[in-house]
Design an enzyme around this catalytic site. Structure first.
Site, PDB file in Angstrom:
ATOM      1  N   CYS A   2     -47.055  -5.667  25.445  1.00  0.00           N
ATOM      2  CA  CYS A   2     -47.454  -4.325  25.846  1.00  0.00           C
ATOM      3  C   CYS A   2     -47.252  -4.090  27.341  1.00  0.00           C
ATOM      4  O   CYS A   2     -46.869  -4.989  28.064  1.00  0.00           O
ATOM      5  CB  CYS A   2     -48.862  -3.956  25.378  1.00  0.00           C
ATOM      6  N   ARG A  27     -40.967  -5.654  25.749  1.00  0.00           N
ATOM      7  CA  ARG A  27     -42.105  -6.575  25.651  1.00  0.00           C
ATOM      8  C   ARG A  27     -42.749  -6.520  24.264  1.00  0.00           C
ATOM      9  O   ARG A  27     -43.560  -7.369  23.945  1.00  0.00           O
ATOM     10  CB  ARG A  27     -43.161  -6.218  26.716  1.00  0.00           C
ATOM     11  N   TRP A  74     -49.734  -3.359  22.003  1.00  0.00           N
ATOM     12  CA  TRP A  74     -49.467  -4.350  20.954  1.00  0.00           C
ATOM     13  C   TRP A  74     -50.848  -4.767  20.474  1.00  0.00           C
ATOM     14  O   TRP A  74     -51.559  -5.505  21.144  1.00  0.00           O
ATOM     15  CB  TRP A  74     -48.680  -5.526  21.526  1.00  0.00           C
ATOM     16  N   ASN A  98     -54.048  -3.960  29.093  1.00  0.00           N
ATOM     17  CA  ASN A  98     -53.329  -5.073  28.449  1.00  0.00           C
ATOM     18  C   ASN A  98     -54.276  -6.258  28.444  1.00  0.00           C
ATOM     19  O   ASN A  98     -54.904  -6.545  29.464  1.00  0.00           O
ATOM     20  CB  ASN A  98     -52.115  -5.515  29.269  1.00  0.00           C
ATOM     21  N   GLY A  99     -54.318  -6.979  27.326  1.00  0.00           N
ATOM     22  CA  GLY A  99     -55.139  -8.189  27.293  1.00  0.00           C
ATOM     23  C   GLY A  99     -56.246  -8.098  26.258  1.00  0.00           C
ATOM     24  O   GLY A  99     -56.223  -7.245  25.360  1.00  0.00           O
ATOM     25  N   GLU A 482     -34.919 -24.602  16.306  1.00  0.00           N
ATOM     26  CA  GLU A 482     -34.708 -23.364  17.051  1.00  0.00           C
ATOM     27  C   GLU A 482     -33.863 -22.386  16.230  1.00  0.00           C
ATOM     28  O   GLU A 482     -34.117 -21.176  16.232  1.00  0.00           O
ATOM     29  CB  GLU A 482     -34.064 -23.700  18.413  1.00  0.00           C
ATOM     30  N   LYS A 486     -35.060 -18.658  15.135  1.00  0.00           N
ATOM     31  CA  LYS A 486     -34.286 -17.438  15.442  1.00  0.00           C
ATOM     32  C   LYS A 486     -34.055 -16.623  14.180  1.00  0.00           C
ATOM     33  O   LYS A 486     -34.212 -15.407  14.180  1.00  0.00           O
ATOM     34  CB  LYS A 486     -32.908 -17.770  16.044  1.00  0.00           C
ATOM     35  N   GLU A 489     -37.265 -14.946  13.097  1.00  0.00           N
ATOM     36  CA  GLU A 489     -37.733 -13.914  14.019  1.00  0.00           C
ATOM     37  C   GLU A 489     -37.017 -12.588  13.832  1.00  0.00           C
ATOM     38  O   GLU A 489     -37.641 -11.540  13.841  1.00  0.00           O
ATOM     39  CB  GLU A 489     -37.486 -14.356  15.471  1.00  0.00           C
ATOM     40  N   HIS A 505     -37.642 -36.872   1.224  1.00  0.00           N
ATOM     41  CA  HIS A 505     -39.092 -37.075   1.098  1.00  0.00           C
ATOM     42  C   HIS A 505     -39.816 -35.795   0.679  1.00  0.00           C
ATOM     43  O   HIS A 505     -41.032 -35.718   0.795  1.00  0.00           O
ATOM     44  CB  HIS A 505     -39.660 -37.606   2.415  1.00  0.00           C
ATOM     45  N   LYS A 604     -42.764  -9.730  23.479  1.00  0.00           N
ATOM     46  CA  LYS A 604     -42.002 -10.602  24.386  1.00  0.00           C
ATOM     47  C   LYS A 604     -42.960 -11.554  25.101  1.00  0.00           C
ATOM     48  O   LYS A 604     -43.366 -12.545  24.555  1.00  0.00           O
ATOM     49  CB  LYS A 604     -41.176  -9.743  25.338  1.00  0.00           C
TER      50      LYS A 604
HETATM   51  N1  HGA Z   1     -56.814  -5.472  23.253  1.00  0.00           N
HETATM   52  C1  HGA Z   1     -56.199  -4.184  23.436  1.00  0.00           C
HETATM   53  C2  HGA Z   1     -54.908  -4.294  24.240  1.00  0.00           C
HETATM   54  C3  HGA Z   1     -53.880  -5.033  23.469  1.00  0.00           C
HETATM   55  C4  HGA Z   1     -52.885  -5.763  24.320  1.00  0.00           C
HETATM   56  O1  HGA Z   1     -53.002  -6.018  25.480  1.00  0.00           O
HETATM   57  N2  HGA Z   1     -51.802  -6.196  23.698  1.00  0.00           N
HETATM   58  O2  HGA Z   1     -50.895  -6.986  24.359  1.00  0.00           O
HETATM   59  C5  HGA Z   1     -55.960  -3.496  22.116  1.00  0.00           C
HETATM   60  O3  HGA Z   1     -55.950  -4.120  21.068  1.00  0.00           O
HETATM   61  O4  HGA Z   1     -55.784  -2.275  22.156  1.00  0.00           O
END
Ligand code: HGA
Length: 609
Positions: A2, A27, A74, A98-99, A482, A486, A489, A505, A604
């Protein structure tokens, strides 16, 4: 993971916010939003989708202002939806974040008891109401943010805007990235430099605990206790081109093809000299590396695979015992600290929360010899470690890591040679030969890239499959891992990797004509063993796709497809062999029509735990 953009300017900032968010799209995110103060009123726009939808909404609403905050989310707390998208509002106040706030439930209960009503499921909304409660108690915006952040546990980068104070925005960070931009016409803040290159190259990296006020022509930074602090202004050398797509269809494709250049830049440091110098890893290298008895690599995802390759190199060339551990596991288990172990942390962004926490955990346990291998110079992990090696891959935008991986391998090869030399295990002529091979690496990778048309044909057949098995042996087993990662993902094809000797095995039971088996088969000391494993697959009707190299001598036959890599590359062969696997995943994803650069559910730089 995010992103945040904040702007205050003499001109309309809505285009700046939207362009900044576009630059942060790589990201990974699921929704987007912004808040502005225009004509004395706070306005919020949110879209449960792409930045393009937010931009269309902004146009429909004729959004325009001189100050604003914007966000790509995110989701960590609450499903991706418009209701949970940021900004979150409390009274005339808007917050983006963010966080993760670990104590948000306690804060939420206390605020609810005081009458605050929560409209979303996010932890972020608790920050908005908490700041509001400080404003209501008489603090001004700057002070309210500082007081509120003192109560937060967890990781955050936030930006805050208040209708009542339209002449400033306030930002703060701890454990999540955020930097300020000093522009000609205003002040800015963002999660990374790429978002700000449109307006300025002058950036200030905020430290954990910093709270900053942005005004039109000034800024002020304070620490959690309110004391003022000055932070240096850096001139970013990131070029705007580095984050443009150019002739390529996707960033991932661009980044795969940039590998020769990325490797050349990373290895430029050894082009002139005929020997490796420990100082490649920082001024304190001799003191930190001297007497190292063991290496412990801590990393996640693709970087973890780089560590697994390095284990083979470190033990065979430098004869230094090495263990490699997933960062998120290491930090939570009881381990036996050893002060003579070099802790190597690997992360593209240098902000990977799990890796950063693992590094801090190792240091707290008394492991003071630490080395960060990162692609971002001012990142949190680089600042935390005593030594650093900066890979010079340039910005990596595609979520699936490619050039960061191969340049990490280059860095780890240099580490291997350095430790071997310090231990007196690298005779001069061997050192010269290894260095020559490293210098030739960009050219060798370039030749592998020429195999793309053939790999594309393979990918056409692959894309119809539901599952795939990747096999390798020795130092190519992590390359098989890897390759499987890939494929998962970006094409969403289920793939597993095995050390080929493990097949009998268990996983051999899965092999039938619907299970393509991809083998990494260079002409190394394990080739004959691998050939026997491939026979086991063929005997069960499995279709084989073999990446051989000069000297592998595996004949093409019914159900056995062979692609010959241009040359055999000894110790560094994993660097070459991962490239066709990257291309295979890319082309399989293209056939399937997935969102290659932003695969579903992934982000990201993974700045949350
Ligand atoms: N925790 C917050 C922000 C999400 C976040 O930083 N994502 O990378 C939320 O869930 O809105």
């Amino acid at each position: 993971m995010c992103g945040i953009v904040t702007a205050i300017s003499t001109a309309d900032i809505v285009p700046v916010l939207l362009e900044g968010l576009r630059k942060l799209e790589y990201r990974g995110y699921d929704s987007a939003g912004l808040a502005i103060v225009s004509n004395g009123r706070l306005a919020r726009l949110r879209a449960a989708g792409r930045v393009a939808e937010l931009a269309a909404l902004a146009e429909r609403e004729h959004a325009s202002a001189r100050i604003g905050i914007a966000h790509t989310r995110w989701a960590t707390h609450g499903v991706p939806s418009e209701r949970n998208a940021h900004p979150h509002i409390s009274g005339g106040l808007a917050v983006v974040h963010n966080g993760i706030i670990e104590n948000f439930e306690a804060i939420k209960s206390a605020l609810q008891a005081r009458g605050y009503v929560f409209e979303s499921d996010t932890d972020t909304e608790a920050i908005a109401h908490l700041i509001h409660s400080k404003l209501a108690a008489g603090a001004d915006l700057f002070e309210a943010v500082r007081l509120a952040t003192n109560e937060l546990h967890g990781a955050y980068a936030i930006a805050v805007l208040a209708e009542a104070e339209p002449e400033r925005a306030v930002v703060a960070r701890s454990g999540a990235p955020l930097l300020l931009g000093v522009g000609e016409h205003g002040m800015y803040a963002a999660s990374d430099t790429a978002a700000l290159l449109q307006v300025t190259r002058q950036v200030i990296y905020l430290e954990d605990g910093d709270v900053a006020e942005l005004r039109l022509a000034s800024h002020r930074i304070v620490r959690p206790d309110g004391s003022s602090v000055e932070r240096e202004i850096h001139l970013s050398s990131l070029s705007a081109d580095a984050v443009e797509l150019g002739q390529f269809r996707h960033y991932m494709q661009k980044e795969i093809f940039e590998q020769p250049q990325a490797l050349a830049q990373t290895l430029e440091i050894i082009t002139g000299g005929g020997s490796v110098a420990p100082q490649l890893f920082g001024a304190r290298a001799l003191e930190v590396l001297g007497g190292v008895q063991r290496v412990l690599v801590l990393a996640c995802g693709t970087s973890y695979h780089a560590g697994l390759v390095a284990r083979y190199w470190l033990e065979s060339v430098a004869k230094v015992p090495c263990s490699v551990e997933i960062a998120s596991e290491y930090r939570y288990r009881d381990s036996v600290p050893d002060p003579d172990t070099l802790v190597v942390v690997i992360s593209q962004s240098g902000e990977t929360a799990d890796t950063l926490a693992a590094l801090k955990h190792a240091i707290a346990q008394g492991m003071q010899r630490t080395l960060a291998i990162c692609n971002v110079p001012e990142s949190a992990i680089v600042r935390e470690a005593s030594l650093r090696f900066i890979t010079r891959a340039g910005p990596e935008i595609g979520v699936a890591s490619t050039k960061a991986f191969t340049t990490q391998l280059a860095a780890l090869a240099l580490l291997t040679l350095t430790l071997a030399k310090l231990a007196g295990r690298l005779p001069e002529e061997q050192e010269a030969r290894h260095l020559q091979n490293l210098r030739h690496l960009p050219v060798a990778v370039q030749k592998v890239l020429e195999l793309e048309p053939e790999i594309e044909r393979w990918a056409q057949r692959f894309a119809a499959k539901q599952h795939a098995l990747f096999l390798g042996r020795g130092r190519h087993w992590p390359i098989a891992m890897e390759g499987a990662l890939k494929l998962k993902e970006i094409s969403y094809i289920h793939a597993e990797a095995y050390a080929a000797g493990e097949l009998k095995h268990g996983p051999l039971a899965l092999v039938d004509r619907d299970m393509p088996v991809i083998a990494v088969a260079p002409a190394d000391e394990l080739l004959e063993k691998l050939k026997s494993n491939l026979q086991e697959v063929r005997a069960r009707g499995g279709e084989l796709y073999v990446f051989a190299d000069a000297g592998s001598e595996i004949p093409e036959s019914e159900g056995v497809h062979i692609l010959h890599m241009p040359e055999h590359y000894g110790m560094l062969s994993p660097v070459l062999h991962v490239v066709p696997l990257q291309l295979l995943s890319y082309h399989a994803a293209l056939v399937k029509g997935t969102d290659v650069d932003k695969p579903r559910n992934l982000a990201k730089s993974v700045t949350v735990e």
